[in-house]
Write an enzyme that holds these catalytic residues in place. Structure first.
Site, short mmCIF file in Angstrom:
data_model
loop_
_atom_site.label_atom_id
_atom_site.label_comp_id
_atom_site.label_asym_id
_atom_site.label_seq_id
_atom_site.Cartn_x
_atom_site.Cartn_y
_atom_site.Cartn_z
N TYR A 1 0.99 -1.07 0.07
CA TYR A 1 0.26 -0.40 -0.50
C TYR A 1 0.93 1.24 -0.05
CZ TYR A 1 -3.87 -2.80 0.20
OH TYR A 1 -5.20 -3.51 -0.24
N GLN B 1 -15.23 2.83 -6.56
CA GLN B 1 -14.45 1.10 -6.06
C GLN B 1 -13.01 1.64 -5.66
OE1 GLN B 1 -15.80 -2.55 -7.49
NE2 GLN B 1 -16.39 -0.64 -9.83
N ASN B 2 -12.68 2.89 -6.39
CA ASN B 2 -11.40 3.53 -6.66
C ASN B 2 -11.01 3.51 -4.70
OD1 ASN B 2 -11.11 2.15 -8.84
ND2 ASN B 2 -11.53 4.41 -9.57
N HIS C 1 -14.73 1.09 -1.08
CA HIS C 1 -12.97 -0.15 0.04
C HIS C 1 -12.20 0.96 0.04
CE1 HIS C 1 -14.55 -2.38 -4.29
NE2 HIS C 1 -15.55 -2.56 -2.78
N GLY D 1 -15.04 2.06 -16.17
CA GLY D 1 -13.66 1.78 -15.76
C GLY D 1 -14.17 0.30 -14.94
N THR D 2 -14.87 -0.65 -14.76
CA THR D 2 -14.88 -1.52 -14.18
C THR D 2 -15.47 -2.48 -14.61
OG1 THR D 2 -15.64 -2.28 -11.76
CG2 THR D 2 -17.81 -0.73 -13.35
N SER D 3 -15.22 -3.37 -14.47
CA SER D 3 -15.08 -4.89 -14.55
C SER D 3 -16.17 -5.36 -14.15
CB SER D 3 -13.86 -6.18 -14.76
OG SER D 3 -13.70 -5.94 -13.10
N1 APR Z 1 -10.65 3.72 -19.66
C1 APR Z 1 -11.80 3.30 -19.24
N2 APR Z 1 -12.17 1.69 -18.74
C2 APR Z 1 -10.72 1.06 -18.42
C3 APR Z 1 -9.20 1.73 -18.64
C4 APR Z 1 -9.98 2.78 -19.95
N3 APR Z 1 -8.77 3.60 -20.07
N4 APR Z 1 -8.32 1.26 -18.97
C5 APR Z 1 -9.43 -0.02 -18.49
N5 APR Z 1 -10.43 -0.02 -17.96
C6 APR Z 1 -11.71 -0.75 -17.88
C7 APR Z 1 -11.22 -2.33 -18.30
O1 APR Z 1 -11.82 -2.65 -19.32
C8 APR Z 1 -12.25 -3.16 -17.11
O2 APR Z 1 -13.11 -3.30 -17.16
O3 APR Z 1 -11.41 -0.76 -16.56
C9 APR Z 1 -11.78 -1.76 -15.94
C10 APR Z 1 -10.58 -2.28 -15.11
O4 APR Z 1 -11.26 -3.97 -13.76
P1 APR Z 1 -10.64 -3.87 -12.32
O5 APR Z 1 -9.25 -3.86 -13.05
O6 APR Z 1 -11.03 -5.74 -12.43
O7 APR Z 1 -11.18 -2.80 -11.30
P2 APR Z 1 -12.25 -2.71 -11.27
O8 APR Z 1 -13.93 -3.05 -11.69
O9 APR Z 1 -12.62 -0.91 -10.22
O10 APR Z 1 -11.92 -3.59 -9.24
C11 APR Z 1 -12.75 -3.82 -8.56
O11 APR Z 1 -11.52 -5.03 -7.57
O12 APR Z 1 -9.27 -5.63 -6.61
C12 APR Z 1 -10.70 -5.10 -6.54
O13 APR Z 1 -10.64 -4.32 -4.80
C13 APR Z 1 -10.27 -3.44 -6.28
O14 APR Z 1 -11.77 -2.06 -5.94
C14 APR Z 1 -10.89 -3.21 -6.94
C15 APR Z 1 -12.30 -3.86 -7.10
#
Ligand code: APR
Length: 239
Positions: free
Chosen positions: A53, A86-87, A104, A170-172
């Site tokens: 961290y 979530q960031n 989070h 921007g989240t999976s």
């Molecule tokens: N612009 C928009 N989206 C983007 C970009 C970009 N430049 N680059 C990547 N992405 C998308 C990817 O396609 C993906 O869908 O952002 C997403 C990132 O996914 P993750 O890495 O899984 O991040 P996130 O969804 O925020 O994860 C959720 O998982 O590990 C835990 O606590 C952590 O808060 C986090 C949670």
């Protein structure tokens, strides 16, 4: 004023130079989350967790908000914008967003391991082993680790209940319960997902998908939403 609720993930900060978690060179490619982001990891090797961290905190300090964060601030001119993120970075706040709910935790904060409500701002400091809170216990990152409760969920669901527009940026949508919030908005709400590789969960549901990076897609969507208010375009309003 109509309410726009934003559910953001690591992708909104990717173009600020902060690693996402999944996908190529994601954080979980370099670390096993079991080693750095669980209570068990903390019990087994607190120094490794603190280092993980501390490194991410330094990266956040060196990063700047990008055009996507700034566009969401601009949207506040004409909408009640509520950000649920979530960031753990503070880029939404540093861009100027006035209502940000962290699901989070926040990497710039630490909390007591004796009393979870004892939280402190770290500013530019790291957390080292031996850094003790006023109660004499080790400070830990104020982060929700895998397997821990997400205290802000109830507040997030309440915020979503009044959404007229939901932006999922921007989240999976791989991590619950946070991901379930993408499906919590009322039926009347307009749903837009902004992601160059939108998860299938939104492809299937009634989302408009903007297949673009955040710095391209978010300003574009914000322009459209501001225009709708300027023209008072009832076809897109939700009465
Ligand atoms: N612009 C928009 N989206 C983007 C970009 C970009 N430049 N680059 C990547 N992405 C998308 C990817 O396609 C993906 O869908 O952002 C997403 C990132 O996914 P993750 O890495 O899984 O991040 P996130 O969804 O925020 O994860 C959720 O998982 O590990 C835990 O606590 C952590 O808060 C986090 C949670």
């Amino acid at each position: 004023m109509k309410r726009v609720v934003v559910l953001s993930g690591a992708g909104i900060s990717a173009e600020s130079g902060l690693q996402t978690f999944r996908g190529t060179d994601g954080l979980w490619e370099g670390y096993r989350l079991e080693d750095v982001a669980t209570p068990q990891a903390w019990a087994a090797n607190p120094a490794l967790v603190l280092d993980f961290y501390n490194q991410r905190r330094r990266a956040v300090r060196a990063a700047e908000p990008n055009a996507a964060h700034r566009a969401l601030v601009e949207l506040e001119q004409a909408y009640d914008v509520q950000i649920i993120t979530q960031n753990v970075d503070d880029l939404h706040e540093r861009a100027g967003s006035t209502s940000v709910l962290h699901l989070h935790g926040q990497i710039r904060q630490a909390r007591s391991t004796r009393n979870a409500s004892l939280i402190t701002d770290l500013g530019d400091r790291d957390i080292q082993l031996g850094d003790h809170c006023p109660l004499g216990s080790q400070w830990r990152p104020h982060i929700v680790w895998f397997g821990e409760m997400v205290p802000a969920m109830e507040e997030a669901v309440e915020i979503l209940a009044d959404a007229d527009v939901l932006l999922v940026i921007g989240t999976s949508l791989q991590v619950y319960p946070a991901a379930s919030l993408a499906f919590e908005a009322p039926r009347r709400a307009r749903r837009i997902a902004i992601n160059p590789d939108a998860p299938r969960e939104v492809q299937r549901a009634d989302f408009e998908v903007v297949a673009a990076t955040a710095t391209i897609g978010v300003p574009e969507v914000v322009r459209t939403l501001l225009k709708a208010v300027a023209n008072h375009d009832c076809t897109r309003c939700t009465h």
